[in-house]
Design a protein around this motif. Structure first.
Motif, PDB file in Angstrom:
ATOM      1  N   VAL A 195     -15.971  -3.745 -18.193  1.00  0.00           N
ATOM      2  CA  VAL A 195     -16.155  -4.354 -16.584  1.00  0.00           C
ATOM      3  C   VAL A 195     -15.661  -5.313 -16.407  1.00  0.00           C
ATOM      4  CG1 VAL A 195     -17.423  -4.195 -14.364  1.00  0.00           C
ATOM      5  CG2 VAL A 195     -17.315  -2.272 -16.016  1.00  0.00           C
ATOM      6  N   ARG A 196     -16.835  -6.336 -16.929  1.00  0.00           N
ATOM      7  CA  ARG A 196     -16.585  -7.469 -16.221  1.00  0.00           C
ATOM      8  C   ARG A 196     -16.618  -8.719 -18.025  1.00  0.00           C
ATOM      9  NH1 ARG A 196     -21.444 -10.861 -16.252  1.00  0.00           N
ATOM     10  NH2 ARG A 196     -23.910  -9.312 -16.518  1.00  0.00           N
ATOM     11  N   GLY A 197     -16.661  -7.923 -19.093  1.00  0.00           N
ATOM     12  CA  GLY A 197     -17.079  -9.074 -20.590  1.00  0.00           C
ATOM     13  C   GLY A 197     -18.166  -9.363 -20.746  1.00  0.00           C
ATOM     14  N   GLY A 198     -19.319  -8.527 -20.354  1.00  0.00           N
ATOM     15  CA  GLY A 198     -20.614  -9.096 -20.820  1.00  0.00           C
ATOM     16  C   GLY A 198     -20.535  -9.946 -20.588  1.00  0.00           C
TER      17      GLY A 198
ATOM     18  N   ALA B 242     -15.773 -15.237 -17.153  1.00  0.00           N
ATOM     19  CA  ALA B 242     -14.598 -16.153 -16.354  1.00  0.00           C
ATOM     20  C   ALA B 242     -13.055 -16.102 -16.313  1.00  0.00           C
ATOM     21  CB  ALA B 242     -14.604 -17.624 -16.303  1.00  0.00           C
ATOM     22  N   TYR B 243     -13.240 -14.717 -17.469  1.00  0.00           N
ATOM     23  CA  TYR B 243     -11.828 -14.068 -18.149  1.00  0.00           C
ATOM     24  C   TYR B 243     -11.201 -12.860 -17.538  1.00  0.00           C
ATOM     25  CZ  TYR B 243     -13.433 -18.006 -20.956  1.00  0.00           C
ATOM     26  OH  TYR B 243     -13.780 -19.011 -21.359  1.00  0.00           O
ATOM     27  N   PRO B 244     -10.455 -13.062 -16.751  1.00  0.00           N
ATOM     28  CA  PRO B 244      -9.940 -11.472 -15.910  1.00  0.00           C
ATOM     29  C   PRO B 244      -9.415 -10.835 -17.270  1.00  0.00           C
ATOM     30  CG  PRO B 244      -9.304 -13.493 -15.042  1.00  0.00           C
ATOM     31  CD  PRO B 244      -9.874 -14.109 -15.691  1.00  0.00           C
ATOM     32  N   GLU B 245      -8.237 -11.309 -18.235  1.00  0.00           N
ATOM     33  CA  GLU B 245      -7.951 -10.018 -19.272  1.00  0.00           C
ATOM     34  C   GLU B 245      -9.524  -9.376 -20.083  1.00  0.00           C
ATOM     35  OE1 GLU B 245      -8.125 -14.374 -21.004  1.00  0.00           O
ATOM     36  OE2 GLU B 245      -7.754 -13.455 -19.454  1.00  0.00           O
ATOM     37  N   TYR B 246     -10.748  -9.647 -19.584  1.00  0.00           N
ATOM     38  CA  TYR B 246     -11.496  -9.225 -20.605  1.00  0.00           C
ATOM     39  C   TYR B 246     -12.627  -8.058 -19.443  1.00  0.00           C
ATOM     40  CZ  TYR B 246     -10.648 -11.638 -24.524  1.00  0.00           C
ATOM     41  OH  TYR B 246      -9.555 -12.456 -25.290  1.00  0.00           O
TER      42      TYR B 246
END
Length: 855
Positions: free
Chosen positions: A467-470, A475-479
């Motif tokens: 959902v948010r890259g952990g 800070a990185y939308p692609e994750y």
């Protein structure tokens, strides 16, 4: 309340009608068999009846005994109760039976077998195939409507589950068959299948699931892993009673050496192999590595030029068209022999094959049985495998393998426990395939055996990661790959993320490879980037049975031309060295126990008797009750040789562990060499041998603080980082690129290394890091087996022998160490010099023994 007699009669009539229909369908199936002159075996009928009753299960039977039609007809009988009747087929639209195969190479062969009964029994049904090799036009047709029967792979199934209309596509599914389940259950592809089955069961609770296996030791656990924790108790385990006769024998070397090392016999066995191939109409020559297959194919052609066009090469790096041509040649009986690797291990039906030759030890009983079953691949026919030793000690393995086969001892396959990288990938797949509600999907995932004990905190971590890259990638939308919509359903919001995910679905992780293609001509296959990177233009190498000249690399293709030279370097592919299995290792120790008692039963043991007798005279023979440790001083330093017979992976961990524990007592550094039989520690100073006395060996082999000691004795960070590369790809952190824009191995390595360092420094509790460390311990060092080996060593009597010269068991370990630092030519010179000295000493020793025996 009194019962309604009319209602009771109607119910009884319905039951009778259902029973009559079921019996009629069974009769139709048996009639189809009879028309072909085939017998219906009891185990086949048992599967049919269980499937008709809506029960799932696992069929375990010998290769070539009729497993495929046992579960195929079971699926048909469950999906179509009116099988063979004129009224059947009225409602035929939609996917009804899904067949999962572990290899694309098996799909076409399986499809042919499944199609054969359809014209007579279900003429309105269509069967198709969906794999990575399926053409774009066929894929387009399947996107409109799937056939009633679909043969596919785990990866292609996950791709289908990632389609937004996946639930509708699988809405009429009645049965799922998982072929060669033993090949899947022990790895992450099997976990991928478990998760897919859990999803399908949620949509179709009444569907049946059947697995097929021929070589498994832990059948109950494999049934549980297939059916999941809630379904396993009702599952049926069917053992094929039609026991297939398997003959295992050995091609004996003309003069077995008293001193042997890995591969030293090798091509010295070529004349015998040629004679064996010549005596049969069709033979499969199995090797354990692709490099070995290339060498043997080339040498067979040089020995028999008249076999050009009659023998072929088959391994996973060759182009698909080449492999398919070879497979069809085997089916048609046009090929006299095929040199192959594990690419032909599994259930492709090559009925014309009469013989199997196994070059080198198979390293495991299951692998030997699997390969033996490629010959005589039909009920009632004998399967025969002939072992071709590549060093004299493999004669002991050959005798031990025959013992294990006769006793029915087959290795177990452990099931991975909760790999979170696979779970993370699955979450994105299901978010694409219609979306999910977290609580519902959590319950569903726990229906997959590997995740039955998944904790709430692990689930929340995985959900947060997609959902948010952990913690460290927010800070990185692609994750931020998955988002909840207004209704609380989690979906993939970005088309670019969806495309990238679908292109990288799967758990097969291999080093980057390049296409190999002629400057003027077709494609030959693929080769590892690391091998090509070492070549300069003009260098020659052996590939696809040809000597090629390297020209250049351009756009992920290695361009080559044919070379007029007759020799070249042989590519080395990763993952070629298989460790000796625990089952086969214990059988070897039993044979050595007999040899220690001067019993040499069978031609293999009689042939290797001079080697074992010399080992016994100069040192001692290791057994299940005795651990032999040899100490030798040479110009190189002080050697310690240990012979646990536990396989090379365990020996690597064990050698590092003992070196570290010895060094704690007395400052020292050691060089390490390992093989499947033992390991060598070489130091500049003499190790404190008094610690090897019986009362202190218990401490040396203790499993107290084992995990911490193993991690301290190895470069655990480097090992974990290497394992993390694979985990990062599966979890979707690192993309292998888009078609025509694949990333190089160096790019992938750099990307995964960056993530590793970021997580280590800023997200130390990242569960993917924990998983990397666990996989290193479980898979690369076989920690569980290391622990059990230590327990066995503590129970054995330790025999310490101080040597004057290397023994027959010690020399192979010294050669392994030399290989790491000497060129091929220098290695040959070094070994030849040692051999002259050792053979001279052995002759003198034999002369003294004979003199003592004279009256």
């Amino acid at each position: 309340m009194p019962r309604n007699p009319r209602s009771s009669r109607a119910s009884a009539s319905a039951c009778a009608g259902s029973a009559h229909a079921a019996q009629s369908a069974l009769t139709a199936a048996e009639t189809w068999f009879q028309r072909r002159g085939w017998q219906v075996f009891d185990f086949q009928r048992e599967v049919w009846q269980a499937a008709q009753q809506g029960r799932s299960g696992l069929l375990h039977a010998s290769t070539g005994s009729g497993k495929t039609y046992a579960v195929w007809f079971g699926a048909l009988l469950h999906a179509q109760p009116s099988l063979g009747q004129p009224t059947q087929g009225a409602t035929t639209n939609g996917l009804r039976v899904l067949w999962i195969t572990p290899m694309r190479a098996l799909a076409a062969d399986t499809l042919r077998a499944l199609q054969e009964p359809l014209p007579e029994l279900l003429p309105h049904w269509q069967a198709g195939m969906r794999t990575g090799d399926t053409g774009s036009s066929e894929r387009a047709r399947q996107m409109k409507a799937l056939p009633q029967v679909l043969v596919t792979t785990p990866e292609s199934l996950s791709l289908l589950l990632s389609q937004a209309d996946a639930r509708q596509r699988f809405g009429k599914l009645d049965a799922v068959i998982v072929d060669e389940w033993h090949e899947l259950m022990g790895n992450k592809r099997g976990v991928q299948v478990q998760l897919a089955l859990a999803r399908l069961r949620r949509w179709r609770p009444q569907m049946v699931v059947w697995g097929l296996s021929a070589t498994l030791g832990n059948l109950e656990q494999s049934l549980q892993a297939l059916l999941g924790p809630d379904q396993a108790a009702q599952g049926v385990l069917v053992r094929g009673q039609q026991r297939k006769r398997i003959l295992i024998d050995t091609l004996l070397p003309p003069q077995p050496a008293r001193f042997a090392w890995a591969g030293h016999l090798g091509l010295q066995m070529l004349p015998g192999v040629v004679a064996e191939i010549d005596s049969s109409n069709s033979t499969l020559v199995f090797t354990n590595t692709r490099s070995q297959a290339e060498l043997w194919y080339q040498n067979l052609l040089e020995a028999r030029p008249d076999w050009a066009g009659l023998i072929a090469l088959h391994h996973g790096s060759l182009d698909r068209e080449v492999r398919e041509w070879v497979e069809q040649g085997l089916r048609d009986g046009r090929l006299k022999a095929v040199v192959c690797t594990s690419s032909l291990d599994l259930g492709v039906d090559f009925t014309p094959v009469e013989r199997v030759l196994q070059i080198g030890s198979p390293r495991g009983v299951a692998r030997l049985l699997q390969r033996a079953g490629r010959s005589g691949h039909a009920p009632g026919r004998v399967s025969r495998a002939t072992l071709v030793p590549t060093n004299s000690l493999e004669l002991v393995e050959a005798a031990a393998a025959q013992d294990a086969v006769a006793a029915g001892q087959v290795e177990q396959r452990p099931v991975p426990e909760a790999p979170l990288d696979v779970l993370v990938q699955h979450l994105v797949t299901i978010a694409l395939g219609g979306g999910f509600r977290p609580d519902e999907l959590f319950d569903e995932v726990r229906q997959a055996w590997s995740y039955r004990a998944l904790r709430e905190d692990q689930w929340q971590w995985a959900l947060d990661f997609v959902v948010r890259g952990g913690q460290s990638l927010t800070a990185y939308p692609e994750y931020q790959r998955v988002q909840a919509d207004a209704e609380g359903i989690y979906r993939v919001p970005q088309p670019a993320i969806a495309t990238r995910h679908r292109l990288n679905i799967g758990t097969i992780v291999a080093d980057a490879s390049l296409h190999v293609q002629y400057l003027k001509g077709g494609r030959i296959g693929t080769i590892e980037e690391g091998f090509i990177a070492r070549l300069r233009p003009g260098d020659r190498f052996l590939f696809g049975g040809r000597v090629l000249e390297f020209v250049r690399v351009h756009e992920m293709t290695a361009w080559v031309r044919r070379s007029s030279s007759g020799s070249g370097a042989v590519p080395r592919w990763q993952g070629g060295r298989m460790p000796l299995s625990s089952t086969l290792a214990h059988a070897v120790l039993d044979r050595l126990e007999q040899a220690a008692q001067a019993r040499f039963d069978g031609p293999e043991m009689q042939a290797v008797e001079p080697l074992l007798a010399l080992q016994h005279a100069w040192s001692a023979l290791p057994t299940g009750q005795r651990l032999v440790v040899e100490a030798l001083k040479s110009r190189e330093g002080h050697h310690l040789f240990f012979y646990p017979f536990a396989g090379r992976l365990v020996h690597m961990g064990l050698a590092s562990l003992l070196a570290w524990r010895l060094a704690r007592q007395q400052a020292a550094s050691f060089s390490i060499a390992v093989n499947d039989y033992g390991f060598e520690l070489l130091g500049a100073q003499q190790a404190p041998l008094e610690q090897l006395a019986a009362h202190q060996a218990q401490t040396l082999f203790s499993d107290h603080d084992l995990l911490q000691d193993v991690l301290s004795s190895l470069n655990a960070t480097e090992l974990s980082q290497r394992r993390f590369r694979e985990i990062a790809r599966i979890a979707g952190l690192v993309s292998q690129g888009y078609p025509g824009q694949h990333k190089s191995a160096r790019q992938l390595q750099a990307s995964s290394a960056l993530f590793f360092e970021v997580f280590r420094k800023h997200d130390a509790n990242n569960l993917l890091l924990t998983q990397a460390q666990r996989e290193v311990l479980e898979q690369e060092l076989e920690l569980a087996r290391l622990r059990s080996t230590l327990a066995e060593l503590r129970a054995r009597t330790l025999t310490l022998v101080r040597l004057q010269r290397p023994t027959p068991f010690a020399l192979p370990l010294m050669v392994e160490r030399f290989r790491e630092k000497l060129s091929t030519e220098k290695l040959a010179d070094r070994v030849a010099r040692m051999l002259r000295e050792l053979e001279s000493a052995a002759d003198a020793s034999a002369g003294k023994t004979a003199a003592r025996r004279r009256p």
